[in-house]
Write an enzyme that holds these catalytic residues in place. Structure first.
Site, mmCIF file in Angstrom:
data_model
loop_
_atom_site.group_PDB
_atom_site.id
_atom_site.type_symbol
_atom_site.label_atom_id
_atom_site.label_comp_id
_atom_site.label_asym_id
_atom_site.label_seq_id
_atom_site.Cartn_x
_atom_site.Cartn_y
_atom_site.Cartn_z
ATOM 1 N N ASP A 194 0.830 -1.213 0.000
ATOM 2 C CA ASP A 194 0.000 0.000 0.000
ATOM 3 C C ASP A 194 0.867 1.267 0.000
ATOM 4 O O ASP A 194 0.821 2.074 0.927
ATOM 5 C CB ASP A 194 -0.957 -0.028 1.208
ATOM 6 C CG ASP A 194 -1.979 -1.144 1.090
ATOM 7 O OD1 ASP A 194 -2.175 -1.659 -0.036
ATOM 8 O OD2 ASP A 194 -2.571 -1.527 2.110
ATOM 9 N N LYS A 227 -0.189 -7.870 -3.091
ATOM 10 C CA LYS A 227 -1.530 -7.292 -3.167
ATOM 11 C C LYS A 227 -1.422 -5.782 -3.343
ATOM 12 O O LYS A 227 -0.658 -5.123 -2.638
ATOM 13 C CB LYS A 227 -2.276 -7.618 -1.866
ATOM 14 C CG LYS A 227 -3.744 -7.230 -1.870
ATOM 15 C CD LYS A 227 -4.450 -7.695 -0.621
ATOM 16 C CE LYS A 227 -4.243 -6.760 0.536
ATOM 17 N NZ LYS A 227 -4.740 -5.411 0.332
ATOM 18 N N LYS A 230 -12.003 -4.933 -4.210
ATOM 19 C CA LYS A 230 -13.246 -5.133 -3.434
ATOM 20 C C LYS A 230 -14.462 -4.667 -4.243
ATOM 21 O O LYS A 230 -15.217 -3.780 -3.836
ATOM 22 C CB LYS A 230 -13.183 -4.423 -2.088
ATOM 23 C CG LYS A 230 -12.101 -4.983 -1.170
ATOM 24 C CD LYS A 230 -12.266 -4.549 0.255
ATOM 25 C CE LYS A 230 -11.186 -5.072 1.157
ATOM 26 N NZ LYS A 230 -9.876 -4.440 0.960
ATOM 27 N N GLN A 243 -8.425 -0.478 12.135
ATOM 28 C CA GLN A 243 -7.779 -1.768 11.819
ATOM 29 C C GLN A 243 -7.389 -2.487 13.108
ATOM 30 O O GLN A 243 -6.890 -1.855 14.053
ATOM 31 C CB GLN A 243 -6.525 -1.525 10.956
ATOM 32 C CG GLN A 243 -5.717 -2.770 10.605
ATOM 33 C CD GLN A 243 -6.431 -3.718 9.641
ATOM 34 O OE1 GLN A 243 -7.542 -4.146 9.902
ATOM 35 N NE2 GLN A 243 -5.797 -4.031 8.528
ATOM 36 N N GLY A 256 0.771 -5.687 5.637
ATOM 37 C CA GLY A 256 1.065 -4.430 4.947
ATOM 38 C C GLY A 256 2.070 -3.632 5.741
ATOM 39 O O GLY A 256 3.283 -3.845 5.659
ATOM 40 N N ARG A 257 1.537 -2.755 6.589
ATOM 41 C CA ARG A 257 2.408 -1.834 7.312
ATOM 42 C C ARG A 257 3.385 -2.526 8.253
ATOM 43 O O ARG A 257 4.416 -1.953 8.591
ATOM 44 C CB ARG A 257 1.545 -0.800 8.050
ATOM 45 C CG ARG A 257 0.988 0.246 7.087
ATOM 46 C CD ARG A 257 -0.151 1.021 7.702
ATOM 47 N NE ARG A 257 -1.359 0.217 7.818
ATOM 48 C CZ ARG A 257 -2.482 0.638 8.411
ATOM 49 N NH1 ARG A 257 -2.519 1.836 8.959
ATOM 50 N NH2 ARG A 257 -3.543 -0.132 8.455
HETATM 51 O O1 S5P Z 1 -10.881 -6.974 6.200
HETATM 52 C C1 S5P Z 1 -9.929 -6.582 5.553
HETATM 53 C C2 S5P Z 1 -9.761 -6.900 4.209
HETATM 54 C C3 S5P Z 1 -8.624 -6.475 3.542
HETATM 55 S S1 S5P Z 1 -8.349 -7.064 1.964
HETATM 56 N N1 S5P Z 1 -8.965 -5.844 6.149
HETATM 57 C C4 S5P Z 1 -7.850 -5.404 5.502
HETATM 58 O O2 S5P Z 1 -7.008 -4.765 6.127
HETATM 59 N N2 S5P Z 1 -7.702 -5.673 4.158
HETATM 60 C C5 S5P Z 1 -6.553 -5.141 3.387
HETATM 61 O O3 S5P Z 1 -5.364 -5.684 3.932
HETATM 62 C C6 S5P Z 1 -6.415 -3.628 3.460
HETATM 63 O O4 S5P Z 1 -7.086 -3.000 2.394
HETATM 64 C C7 S5P Z 1 -4.937 -3.438 3.388
HETATM 65 O O5 S5P Z 1 -4.508 -3.361 2.042
HETATM 66 C C8 S5P Z 1 -4.339 -4.684 3.985
HETATM 67 C C9 S5P Z 1 -3.900 -4.541 5.428
HETATM 68 O O6 S5P Z 1 -2.860 -3.636 5.553
HETATM 69 P P1 S5P Z 1 -2.121 -3.367 6.944
HETATM 70 O O7 S5P Z 1 -1.177 -2.258 6.632
HETATM 71 O O8 S5P Z 1 -3.156 -2.953 7.938
HETATM 72 O O9 S5P Z 1 -1.424 -4.638 7.312
#
Ligand code: S5P
Length: 476
Positions: A250, A272, A305, A423, A442-443
């Site tokens: 991302d 992704k 999505k 998140q 991701g992060r």
């Molecule tokens: O429920 C979800 C579905 C997806 S696909 N929760 C998510 O976080 N994602 C995706 O996973 C979100 O769009 C992001 O690209 C990734 C998580 O990123 P992170 O930086 O929080 O690990």
């Protein structure tokens, strides 16, 4: 009893609790038979008859200390039985209360008490299993379910596998025989329904927390159990690269993503993207990304999505600025519009010769997500029943026992935490134990101060060890 059941079958048909024709199921598939037992509440005499008839199925009524109806249709039946037999009732809430006790069961009981389940129709058995699961968590003993109609699609077997004995007043084939004899339906209808039942067996079900075959099998064994060639390729690739890591790239500049893909590429199964966050996007980016994917053997997933009607999503998939269908091996799709959306996406793949796959977003990782209850259940059913374009679903817990479907879990960091924007993160080991096949990070990797490679290798190792431990523990 036969004459009584025959009369009951005709009564059910006459009030349109049993219908034949062309109907859409909850997940948008067509079925030639439909049961709508909700109408029974408008016919109190018949309702009492059904309740009494159900109770005759019970082997040892003296041993039953509680009765629980599966919400909602079976609740009035359970209530009548409870009142007639003077056996206290329990009610399972659809959702836990969000205040106070947060309890899932209403009614008074003691641990160890014997509770029987009352249900109207059984297809896969999943609704009964959900209720059983909640009751068992409260230490009630649950071993029997009494059902009005068994659609004979595998639900009984599913329940028996979970040690629940099922008795039904009618099985669908017998019910149809009675109606045929009474001249209510034709032999053609019976044949149609028979064919439908043979072709539409319910998938086997795992109850959360109960080990199932999927968790015992290695990725390479499961590669042979998929119907989608891309799912098979992905599982093989995961096994041979020893990685179950899906990297969420991302970042907002093309070069930054390409640099990340080049460093992490040899250690990930899937990269992704969210292409619509890239500020300097052009076609060259796709060309270079595809080259890296080929070189380092990872698949590309565009996390678009999709969530609109069939016609719109097929245009969004194939056309517009990003032409996703032309380069993304995998995409994510919200099941909100029903199974037709998958068919529409499939149709828009004309002239695309490479295999493609869809992950349905069944359950989300964010706080307060609405992907719960029936939505979640139907999303999984859709993944299990829909077209072979579906390779799996996005989820947070073990939702299906089907070894051919991959479960993709985002919200992963080395330490359980939150990001302040909704998140929620779980650690690698707990998500793999909870049934994830692929973990989205991701992060956890992109925001690291230690460089991409170190972080990627750390996640790769944690996730792979957890997977190896899972298959080995499950096999003992
Ligand atoms: O429920 C979800 C579905 C997806 S696909 N929760 C998510 O976080 N994602 C995706 O996973 C979100 O769009 C992001 O690209 C990734 C998580 O990123 P992170 O930086 O929080 O690990």
């Amino acid at each position: 009893m036969v004459a009584f059941l025959k009369e009951l079958a005709i009564e059910l048909y006459d009030i349109q609790a049993v219908k034949f024709g062309e109907f859409k199921t909850k997940v948008g598939l067509t079925t030639p038979v439909y049961f709508d037992l909700r109408v029974v509440i408008s016919h109190p005499k018949l309702m009492l008859k059904l309740a009494k008839a159900l109770w005759t199925l019970v082997d040892n009524p003296a041993k039953v200390s509680r009765i629980c109806g599966v919400p909602y249709t079976a609740l009035p039946l359970a209530t009548l039985i409870s009142v007639e037999e003077k056996i206290p009732m329990l009610m399972k809430r659809k959702e836990a209360k969000s205040y106070g006790t947060k309890k899932l069961i209403e009614g008074i009981f003691l641990p160890g008490e014997n509770c029987v389940i009352i249900e109207d129709v059984i297809t896969s058995g999943s609704s009964i299993l959900e209720t059983v699961d909640v009751l068992k968590k409260e230490n009630l003993s649950v071993t029997e379910a009494y059902v009005l109609i068994d659609r004979e699609q595998g639900g009984k077997k599913n329940l028996e596998n979970h040690e629940i004995k099922v008795k039904s007043l009618f099985v669908i084939t017998q019910l149809m025989k009675y109606l045929l004899e009474a001249g209510k339906i034709t032999p053609e209808i019976v044949k149609d329904v028979d064919n439908y039942l043979i072709a539409n067996r319910a998938p086997s079900i795992s109850v959360q927390g109960v080990p199932d075959d999927r968790l015992k099998l290695s990725y390479s064994k499961r590669a042979k159990l998929t119907t989608n060639p891309l799912a098979s390729k992905l599982l093989e690739l995961m096994e041979s690269k020893q990685t179950n890591l899906c990297l969420a790239a991302d970042l907002t500049k093309m070069d930054a993503i390409l640099e990340l893909a080049n460093i992490a590429g040899p250690h990930i199964a899937v990269l992704k993207t969210h292409v619509d966050i890239i500020e300097d996007f052009n076609e060259n980016f796709i060309f270079r990304l595809k080259e890296l994917a080929r070189q380092h053997r990872f698949l590309l997933m565009e996390d678009r999505k999709f969530g609109d009607i069939g016609n719109t999503v097929s245009l969004q998939y194939r056309h517009g600025f990003y032409k996703i269908a032309e380069w993304a091996d995998l995409i994510t799709v919200h099941p909100i519009s029903g199974a037709s959306v998958v068919d529409a996406l499939k149709k828009s793949l004309d002239n695309i010769t490479e295999p493609r796959g869809i992950f349905l977003v069944a359950e989300m990782s964010c706080k307060g997500t609405l992907t719960t209850g029936d939505y979640l259940k139907n999303a999984v059913l859709m993944a299990e029943e829909a077209s072979d374009l579906v390779v799996g679903f996005v989820c947070q817990s073990n939702l299906s026992a089907q070894p051919g479907l991959l479960q993709l879990t985002p919200g992963v960091k080395l330490v359980k935490s939150v990001d302040g924007l909704g998140q929620q993160y779980n650690d690698p080991q707990s998500i793999i134990n909870a049934g994830a096949d692929l973990a989205v990070v991701g992060r956890g990797i992109t925001d690291t101060g230690n460089g991409y490679l170190k972080a990627t290798l750390e996640y790769k190792k944690e996730l792979w060890n957890a997977y190896e431990e899972r298959i080995n523990t499950s096999n003992t």
